[in-house]
Motif scaffolding. Structure first.
Motif, mmCIF file in Angstrom:
data_model
loop_
_atom_site.group_PDB
_atom_site.id
_atom_site.type_symbol
_atom_site.label_atom_id
_atom_site.label_comp_id
_atom_site.label_asym_id
_atom_site.label_seq_id
_atom_site.Cartn_x
_atom_site.Cartn_y
_atom_site.Cartn_z
ATOM 1 N N GLU A 1 21.175 2.802 -10.235
ATOM 2 C CA GLU A 1 21.681 3.478 -9.036
ATOM 3 C C GLU A 1 22.402 2.518 -8.097
ATOM 4 O O GLU A 1 23.334 2.902 -7.405
ATOM 5 C CB GLU A 1 20.535 4.160 -8.286
ATOM 6 C CG GLU A 1 20.073 5.438 -8.913
ATOM 7 C CD GLU A 1 19.058 6.167 -8.055
ATOM 8 O OE1 GLU A 1 18.656 5.621 -7.009
ATOM 9 O OE2 GLU A 1 18.686 7.279 -8.432
ATOM 10 N N SER B 1 22.809 11.359 -11.490
ATOM 11 C CA SER B 1 21.968 11.639 -12.655
ATOM 12 C C SER B 1 22.811 11.742 -13.918
ATOM 13 O O SER B 1 22.402 11.269 -14.983
ATOM 14 C CB SER B 1 21.190 12.936 -12.447
ATOM 15 O OG SER B 1 20.312 12.813 -11.377
ATOM 16 N N ASN B 2 23.983 12.360 -13.797
ATOM 17 C CA ASN B 2 24.891 12.438 -14.944
ATOM 18 C C ASN B 2 25.314 11.040 -15.391
ATOM 19 O O ASN B 2 25.383 10.749 -16.586
ATOM 20 C CB ASN B 2 26.137 13.258 -14.590
ATOM 21 C CG ASN B 2 25.822 14.718 -14.400
ATOM 22 O OD1 ASN B 2 24.783 15.205 -14.827
ATOM 23 N ND2 ASN B 2 26.715 15.424 -13.728
ATOM 24 N N LYS C 1 23.557 13.609 -5.889
ATOM 25 C CA LYS C 1 22.392 13.261 -6.696
ATOM 26 C C LYS C 1 22.591 13.711 -8.143
ATOM 27 O O LYS C 1 22.227 13.005 -9.088
ATOM 28 C CB LYS C 1 21.149 13.924 -6.101
ATOM 29 C CG LYS C 1 19.846 13.287 -6.509
ATOM 30 C CD LYS C 1 18.673 13.963 -5.833
ATOM 31 C CE LYS C 1 18.679 13.698 -4.342
ATOM 32 N NZ LYS C 1 17.505 14.280 -3.662
ATOM 33 N N SER C 2 23.213 14.869 -8.322
ATOM 34 C CA SER C 2 23.497 15.369 -9.663
ATOM 35 C C SER C 2 24.522 14.488 -10.377
ATOM 36 O O SER C 2 24.385 14.203 -11.572
ATOM 37 C CB SER C 2 24.008 16.806 -9.580
ATOM 38 O OG SER C 2 24.363 17.280 -10.842
ATOM 39 N N LEU D 1 23.684 8.153 -14.930
ATOM 40 C CA LEU D 1 22.564 7.419 -15.511
ATOM 41 C C LEU D 1 22.184 7.968 -16.887
ATOM 42 O O LEU D 1 21.698 7.227 -17.742
ATOM 43 C CB LEU D 1 21.360 7.467 -14.570
ATOM 44 C CG LEU D 1 21.572 6.812 -13.202
ATOM 45 C CD1 LEU D 1 20.355 7.013 -12.332
ATOM 46 C CD2 LEU D 1 21.900 5.349 -13.346
ATOM 47 N N TYR D 2 22.417 9.251 -17.114
ATOM 48 C CA TYR D 2 22.113 9.852 -18.406
ATOM 49 C C TYR D 2 23.137 9.441 -19.465
ATOM 50 O O TYR D 2 22.784 9.147 -20.604
ATOM 51 C CB TYR D 2 22.080 11.376 -18.273
ATOM 52 C CG TYR D 2 21.812 12.092 -19.567
ATOM 53 C CD1 TYR D 2 20.533 12.137 -20.105
ATOM 54 C CD2 TYR D 2 22.844 12.715 -20.260
ATOM 55 C CE1 TYR D 2 20.283 12.789 -21.296
ATOM 56 C CE2 TYR D 2 22.604 13.371 -21.449
ATOM 57 C CZ TYR D 2 21.321 13.404 -21.965
ATOM 58 O OH TYR D 2 21.091 14.045 -23.144
#
Length: 118
Positions: free
Chosen positions: A71, A60-61, A56-57, A63-64
């Motif tokens: 996703e 998130s990295n 999940k991290s 998508l950031y």
């Protein structure tokens, strides 16, 4: 030197044996990100929870860093379960003896990347 592509996340010093976490990682390797997360949510092993947090991290990295990604466009490119240090504990036995109990740790690295076809 080869350049690594993808978006990574690392979780270190998790108290779980690498030999117990690796089979869980092999199940979700090279799968699309949403499918891998669904598989991990339904697995009873402790390693599934640890891998899903790291995955999940990593998502998130991704998508950031790349705002055009979604996703559904990600897949799990690589999962590495490395051995960490060991905690040595004393296990009291009969007749005044003691054995050493090793509490093993692992480091989890997850790399997600964009699918090539999209």
């Amino acid at each position: 030197m080869t350049e690594r592509t993808g978006y990574r996340a690392t979780t270190k010093f998790l108290i779980a044996s690498p030999t117990k976490v690796r089979p869980v990682a092999n199940v979700v390797k090279n799968k699309p990100y949403p499918e891998a997360m669904a598989i991990l949510e339904n697995m009873p092993q402790k390693g599934a929870v640890l891998i899903s947090q790291t995955m999940k991290s990593a998502a998130s990295n991704a998508l950031y860093k790349n705002k055009q990604l979604d996703e559904d466009m990600l897949f799990v490119k690589e999962i590495m379960i490395d051995e960490g240090p060991r905690l040595k504990r004393i296990w009291c036995r009969g007749k005044g003896r003691a054995d050493i109990l090793l509490k093993r740790m692992c480091h989890i690295t997850v790399v997600v990347d964009e699918r090539a076809g999209e």
